[in-house]
Design a protein around this motif. Sequence first.
Motif, short mmCIF file in Angstrom:
data_model
loop_
_atom_site.label_atom_id
_atom_site.label_comp_id
_atom_site.label_asym_id
_atom_site.label_seq_id
_atom_site.Cartn_x
_atom_site.Cartn_y
_atom_site.Cartn_z
N LYS A 1 0.84 -1.33 -0.04
CA LYS A 1 0.04 0.01 -0.15
C LYS A 1 1.02 1.34 -0.03
N THR A 2 2.07 1.21 0.64
CA THR A 2 2.95 2.47 0.62
C THR A 2 3.78 2.62 -0.61
N THR A 3 3.93 1.35 -1.29
CA THR A 3 4.53 1.37 -2.66
C THR A 3 3.63 1.88 -3.96
N MET A 4 2.29 1.27 -3.81
CA MET A 4 1.34 1.64 -5.01
C MET A 4 0.86 3.17 -4.85
N LEU A 5 0.29 3.51 -5.89
CA LEU A 5 -0.38 4.68 -6.03
C LEU A 5 -1.72 5.06 -5.73
N THR A 6 -2.27 3.97 -5.22
CA THR A 6 -3.99 3.80 -5.10
C THR A 6 -4.17 5.07 -4.21
N ASN A 7 -3.48 5.37 -3.19
CA ASN A 7 -4.02 6.33 -2.01
C ASN A 7 -3.23 7.50 -2.19
N PHE A 8 -2.62 7.70 -3.39
CA PHE A 8 -1.62 9.15 -3.33
C PHE A 8 -1.94 10.03 -4.65
N THR A 9 -2.46 9.24 -5.71
CA THR A 9 -2.95 10.16 -6.95
C THR A 9 -3.99 11.30 -6.67
N PHE A 10 -4.06 12.16 -7.23
CA PHE A 10 -5.13 13.20 -7.15
C PHE A 10 -5.16 14.15 -8.43
N ASP A 11 -6.32 14.96 -8.54
CA ASP A 11 -6.64 15.69 -9.78
C ASP A 11 -6.68 17.01 -9.35
N GLY A 12 -6.43 17.79 -10.32
CA GLY A 12 -6.43 19.49 -9.85
C GLY A 12 -5.33 20.05 -9.08
#
Length: 341
Positions: free
Chosen positions: A70-81
């Motif tokens: 979970k700390t390696t993947m981007l599932t909880n880190f990407t955002f828009d704007g």
Amino acid sequence: MADAAPTHALAESIAVPAVNDMKIKAVDLEDELHFKFWNPVHYYKALNQHRMRLNLPNPGQFEMLHKEIKTTMLTNFTFDGGRADMAKILSPNFQVMHSFQMGLPGQPSAYEFAGVYADEHTMMHGKMDTDFNLQARMNYGFTKQLQFKAQAQVMKNDSQSMLQVEGEYTGADYTANVKAINASPVDGTGIYLASYLQSLTSKLSVGAELLYQSPMAEIQETSLSLAMRYQPSEDRVWATQTQGSNMLTTSYWRKVSDKCEAGAELVMLNVPTQDRREASCSAGMKYEFAASTFRAMADNFGKVSVLLEERLAPGFSFIVSGEMDHFKGENKFGLGFNLES
């Protein structure tokens, strides 16, 4: 003849157990063995002594089986704007945070205010946005092993409001947790979970989670989830977890070097009642530079995501986030910064 008298006296002074006494002791020993055979406490004590001799490590929390991935993947880190997060440390135990989210077409701008208090036994965190949606959570440690946790969410849409309470006990080589979500003692509705994770060896741990939910008094559902975590060394982890009988999640994480981490995750879904069978596979990596962190991820649906966090100065970092979905033809791009003082 003079020497015979003391020898005879010594022989008389030595007590020889009677035959009846020996029979009584034999009967007592037999009764004790019979009692231990049928006594479950005896087996529990024997098992506990064996576990203490093995000196097994604590396996961690059931819900954190895939914590490395979970700390390696981007599932909880990407955002828009656009995004800006600013934190101010007011004391060693208390800090406040301001979060700004720039609106996109069809999405209004948002602002959140948050506060965090933490000491040796207590942690409290709360935040509220411009729509007066409130989220709060609290952890309190009665002892080093026993913890009480609570989460509350009061949303503008009442269907999204929730209250969750849980208790967790951390043993030497196991972790047990019970949890209740929107529980109603009046009609018994709500969601109830109980999980247990046990180390079998220094590298292998297994566990299970039982879920009982009753959205209405007339409807009750139960499901059982199983989990296994294998960590042969400090730089690699295998984890597998079922969610009921319809979902399987497995992941592999590897620390390639002191600066680079990589991982892969496979999720399979099978719902025969809905004739639904799906699977998704994603792979990602994280690389730590001297003053920045770079993450990248790709999945089998043609989605590629990247995130770069550049630390420009102590307490100040600039973030660039991008996501491209080749199959849907959708793109997302975000800029942000974090400031802490």
